[in-house]
Design an enzyme around this catalytic site. Structure first.
Site, PDB file in Angstrom:
ATOM      1  N   GLY B  46       1.728  -0.916 -10.046  1.00  0.00           N
ATOM      2  CA  GLY B  46       1.024  -0.757  -8.778  1.00  0.00           C
ATOM      3  C   GLY B  46       1.580   0.464  -8.088  1.00  0.00           C
ATOM      4  N   GLY B  49       5.452   0.932  -9.003  1.00  0.00           N
ATOM      5  CA  GLY B  49       5.701   1.191 -10.426  1.00  0.00           C
ATOM      6  C   GLY B  49       5.069   2.481 -10.903  1.00  0.00           C
ATOM      7  N   HIS B 270      -1.108 -13.794   6.977  1.00  0.00           N
ATOM      8  CA  HIS B 270      -1.903 -12.771   7.650  1.00  0.00           C
ATOM      9  C   HIS B 270      -2.956 -13.415   8.537  1.00  0.00           C
ATOM     10  CE1 HIS B 270      -4.414  -9.315   8.304  1.00  0.00           C
ATOM     11  NE2 HIS B 270      -3.577  -8.534   7.664  1.00  0.00           N
ATOM     12  N   SER B 288      -9.101  -6.684   6.974  1.00  0.00           N
ATOM     13  CA  SER B 288      -8.020  -5.778   7.356  1.00  0.00           C
ATOM     14  C   SER B 288      -7.582  -5.910   8.807  1.00  0.00           C
ATOM     15  CB  SER B 288      -8.477  -4.339   7.118  1.00  0.00           C
ATOM     16  OG  SER B 288      -7.598  -3.449   7.767  1.00  0.00           O
ATOM     17  N   ARG B 334       1.676  -9.556  12.906  1.00  0.00           N
ATOM     18  CA  ARG B 334       0.944 -10.574  12.158  1.00  0.00           C
ATOM     19  C   ARG B 334       1.487 -11.982  12.369  1.00  0.00           C
ATOM     20  NH1 ARG B 334       0.181  -7.004   6.615  1.00  0.00           N
ATOM     21  NH2 ARG B 334      -1.429  -5.685   7.523  1.00  0.00           N
ATOM     22  N   HIS B 404      -0.297 -13.825   2.430  1.00  0.00           N
ATOM     23  CA  HIS B 404      -0.723 -12.468   2.139  1.00  0.00           C
ATOM     24  C   HIS B 404       0.343 -11.626   1.444  1.00  0.00           C
ATOM     25  CE1 HIS B 404      -2.675  -8.661   2.575  1.00  0.00           C
ATOM     26  NE2 HIS B 404      -1.769  -8.191   3.393  1.00  0.00           N
ATOM     27  N   GLU B 428       7.043  -4.566  -3.328  1.00  0.00           N
ATOM     28  CA  GLU B 428       7.030  -5.919  -2.785  1.00  0.00           C
ATOM     29  C   GLU B 428       7.989  -6.843  -3.537  1.00  0.00           C
ATOM     30  OE1 GLU B 428       3.111  -7.662  -2.510  1.00  0.00           O
ATOM     31  OE2 GLU B 428       3.858  -9.516  -1.631  1.00  0.00           O
TER      32      GLU B 428
END
Lengths: 249, 638
Positions: B46, B49, B270, B288, B334, B404, B428
């Protein structure tokens, strides 16, 4: 809702496949198409049968993993969506639904509805990038890009690489996929330095992978979940001709 | 228990502003002509990486990249919508490295390392420069320069975006850079490969075992270093906004080999997701955070109100975020927005008695026009309409919080190295920079910071001091045998429940007890329930098919087995943290205004968990967080 499904089953690309008939009932109209397949799989597993292998991941239309030919249309009958965004409320109760993988010579079947799209990665390797090493970029606002150009670039940068264009094309051409990246970079000042080699190499790789030629029927653009315009292909052909002449003269 | 181990989280001494420069100068270098000799395995491609693989490839290291997908472009970073933060201050509204640093530390409720967060803010400008040079079509204004918007937890506009598809565009940029290196031959790409085991000796990583997901064959590779960039573990909850294949397996298998897992109960829920609607639902869809720039959150002022939204007059609407937090309004962070939505629903103010609140754009459409709103959020509105059948241009969206992102992850030091030597963790998957709550548009920033601008330096330092060591064939055989046995155990499960059915049960337990609100009693219940469920899995689950073929149920079974172990650790972590902070809201610890009540005296630390063997309990190590540059205050968004 109830449906009469005909689903393509094929254990690997070494053995022939065929359609399996499955009658499903009690499907909620708010279920997505893939959630219906989840339910079918759960039932199959509980009956100790092999579940249907199908590709999926984000389930919100952006990763490009899901790839179903539904009643002969890539991603089903609705426009501008992927298979995972298709809901059962779009179908008539009791109808017959054919489910197949995206078929093309360059997309060998792995199992059931799963195909190998690594050819797409190899097309990108041939030039789907701007050669800039980490650390060597100038400050961002030194390269102004007119808003319209940025929007045009964005409109084709949206491609999710699902392969619907290939599956819908009678020639199994990957022109829309390849052109989307070329168009994106051709609209931006950053993309100019490499544009000659980019278009020549990407088109060459596309042909090498066994995708067919474009005969401008436009089926690709119609089936594209991101509605990428046919204009990208015209641009790719223009760029290719210019590049070809540049290289040979 | 505090261990001396953490005296060496390798944060350089000296003033905050100079730490990163100091670290870079102290790092040993690897001569360009020697880099080819080092084999680097990168797991996951991702944002973190792919950016790491591209950057290290450009430096001519010998790299192998492994992804579970059919292409690196499928990684779940692709689904990130809103944007990426950076301290460019192009809006001239007073942004600076220090301010992004402060917002992030405060946003994380003072549970992140100062030095890491400061470095993140420092490199955030370089990321935008690099991404623009890669041709990423960021939003621009009419002069052709870059545009910004606001996100939660900030009172200025520092978020760069590409409509609602910023993650996609950034990932395709990193993917392009990675493809370029594949062509150059510095990177070898292994798609459809899942990491199943880590090969270690004396707390040092020597390689990893992978399963080819098409042929089912196991393959081991030796490594000078391994980079994990495998994302978060939100899917432990079954229903989340994560992609269906996102999982914790690579991280968890490393944890079982000794890598510490930090703050596992820090899970971001979220606030703006499409509410759950049907039983067979497979995942939840995010709307979003950028929508809160223009959307107003409200519920009816009347309990149990069953009227449709258009019949509720303005005077009977409670814009509760604007009411409770007048200075941040709808743009509170959030964790705060999620908790308040839950409070509203629990008190009986949910939309037509459902688990939902309104997110309303009618004022923004009146003020800015339909065209403006469509240009900013068109794709999100379409996505919403497709899923729910409602038109958000006409009726307000209905939203509810959903799992989320995970702030917790494998513990890493300042150099992104885990507690196992030679095993680095990025994005993450590590616990690093977000404390107990991540601010919007900071995940993309952290993933790319780790990959483009941190690991290329810190990895070199490790390699320079660890020139290729001897590796033993026997270790590889042993690790492969372990994985083979694990797969056989899974395939021998011939019970009466599908893996999904058990996964759903786990999700319910976690959502109920380790979700937005936690308490001791509930957590103790959850602990028991998860243990029982794990036994149920190993007795009752049914895994069909064979090992040496594409077998998606077998893949799933391995991942769910790991989630069942992780779930227990999440509970333990939440139990032992007897305070509230950010996402971790223990009802026993709250202020009179129902805000999170931290206990800085006893809990200003990272909880890093060690598993010595499968039979022993976890050991808790505490890394004390030192705050030398910010004052710890109650996080106030009023």
């Amino acid at each position: 809702m109830n449906f009469n499904l005909k689903i393509w089953r094929q254990k690997s690309n070494k053995v022939p496949g065929s359609f399996q008939s499955l009658f499903v009932k009690d499907i909620s109209e708010d279920m997505s198409f893939l959630e219906m397949l989840d339910k079918i799989n759960e039932d199959l597993i509980l009956k100790k049968e092999e579940p249907i292998a199908f590709d999926h991941d984000c389930r919100e239309g952006i990763c490009g993993t899901c790839s179903l030919m539904i009643n002969g249309s890539a991603h089903g009958p609705q426009k501008a969506i992927t298979s995972c965004q298709l809901y059962m409320r779009e179908f008539q109760n009791g109808s017959e639904i054919y489910v197949e993988p995206f078929r093309a010579k360059a997309f060998p079947i792995i199992r059931d509805l799963i195909i190998d799209r690594s050819a797409f990665d190899r097309i990108q390797q041939a030039g789907g990038f701007i050669s800039v090493n980490t650390g060597s970029a100038p400050p961002a606002n030194t390269i102004p890009v007119p808003k319209e150009k940025a929007n045009q670039a964005f409109s084709s940068a949206l491609c999710i690489g699902c392969g619907a264009c290939v599956a819908s094309c009678k020639n199994s051409s990957a022109s829309l996929f390849t052109a989307a990246r070329i168009f994106h970079f051709s609209k931006l000042p950053q993309g100019q330095a490499e544009k000659t080699n980019r278009v020549l190499n990407m088109v060459k790789q596309m042909e090498k992978e066994g995708f067919g030629a474009c005969s401008h029927t436009g089926a690709c653009s119609v089936s594209c979940p991101k509605e990428i315009s046919l204009e990208t292909i015209s641009e790719m052909h223009r760029e290719w001709r210019k590049a070809f002449l540049n290289k040979t003269t | 228990m505090s261990l001396s181990f953490f005296n060496s989280s390798h944060i350089p001494s000296g003033p905050l502003e100079e730490k990163w420069d100091k670290a870079k100068f102290s790092y040993k270098l690897v001569n360009p002509s020697n880099r080819k000799k080092f084999d680097i395995l990168i797991v996951g491609a991702g944002l973190a990486g792919a950016s790491a693989a591209a950057s290290l490839g450009e430096m001519n290291y010998n790299i192998k990249v492994f992804v579970i997908h059919d292409s690196p472009r499928r990684a779940h970073s692709i689904a990130a919508q809103g944007g990426i933060n950076s301290t460019k201050n192009y809006k001239n509204d007073g942004d600076s490295v220090k301010r992004l640093f402060y917002d992030t530390i405060k946003g994380g409720d003072f549970r992140a390392r100062e030095a890491n967060v400061y470095r993140l803010a420092q490199v955030s400008g370089l990321i935008i420069d690099h991404c623009v040079a890669q041709g990423i079509p960021f939003a621009r204004d009419y002069g052709g320069l870059l545009d910004n918007r606001s996100f939660g937890g900030a009172q200025l506009s520092r978020t760069f975006y590409a409509r609602g598809q910023t993650g996609q565009q950034l990932l395709l940029g990193a993917y392009g850079a990675l493809m370029r290196q594949v062509k150059r031959g510095t990177v070898q790409l292994f798609t459809q490969h899942e990491m199943l085991n880590l090969i270690i000796e004396k707390q040092k990583a020597h390689g990893a075992v992978f399963r080819d997901l098409i042929t089912g064959k196991l393959k081991s590779f030796k490594a000078s270093a391994i980079l994990l960039a495998t994302g978060g573990y939100g899917n432990a909850f079954y229903l989340s906004t994560n992609a269906m294949n996102s999982n914790v397996t690579a991280s968890w298998r490393c944890h079982k080999k000794g890598a510490f897992f930090a703050n596992p109960s820090f899970v971001q829920i979220h606030p703006t997701c499409i509410p759950k609607s049907i039983e067979g639902q497979s995942k939840l869809t995010l709307m979003s955070e950028s929508l809160r720039n223009d959307g107003r959150v409200w519920t009816s002022k009347i309990k149990g109100d069953s009227r449709p939204s258009h019949q509720i007059p303005e005077s009977e609407r409670d814009y509760y975020l604007e009411r409770i937090y007048p200075s941040f309004g709808n743009l509170v962070p959030r964790d705060v927005a999620s908790r308040q939505a839950k409070f509203q629903v629990d008190k009986g103010y949910g939309v037509q008695n459902k688990e939902a609140v309104y997110l309303d754009f009618s004022d923004a459409i009146k003020k800015n026009g339909l065209k403006n709103i469509a240009e900013k959020y068109g794709n999100l509105f379409n996505m919403y309409q497709r899923i729910t059948g409602d038109d958000p241009y006409k009726t307000p969206m209905q939203i509810y919080p959903a799992v989320h992102y995970t702030m917790g992850g494998l513990w890493v030091d300042y150099n992104l190295q885990s507690s196992i030597q030679g095993l680095f963790v990025l994005g993450e998957a590590n616990f690093s920079d977000h404390g107990a709550n991540r601010l919007g548009a900071s995940a993309l920033m952290q993933g790319l910071a780790d990959g483009y601008f941190i690991i290329p330096y810190s990895l070199g330092n490790f390699l320079a001091q660890n020139p290729d060591s001897d590796f033993k064939e026997s270790l590889f055989k042993q690790a492969e045998e372990e994985s083979k046995e694990n797969l056989q155990n899974l395939l021998s499960l011939k019970g009466s429940q599908t893996v999904d059915q058990i996964h759903k049960k786990l999700g319910k337990i976690l959502w109920e007890h380790v979700g937005m609100i936690r308490d001791k009693e509930g957590l103790m219940k959850a602990e028991k329930k998860i243990k029982t469920l794990r036994e149920e899995f190993w007795k009752e689950a049914f895994v069909p098919g064979e090992a040496f073929i594409k077998n998606q149920e077998l893949e799933k079974a391995g991942r769910v087995a790991d989630f069942l172990e992780l779930g227990e650790l999440m509970v333990q972590d939440a139990l032992t943290r007897e305070e509230s902070c950010g996402c971790h809201f223990r009802t026993e610890y709250q202020t009179p205004e129902k805000e999170a009540l931290r206990n800085d005296k006893d809990f200003s630390h990272v909880s890093a968990w060690e598993k010595k063997s499968s039979k022993e309990n976890w050991i808790l190590h505490k890394e004390t967080l030192k705050f030398e540059n910010v004052k710890l205050t109650e996080r106030n968004y009023k």
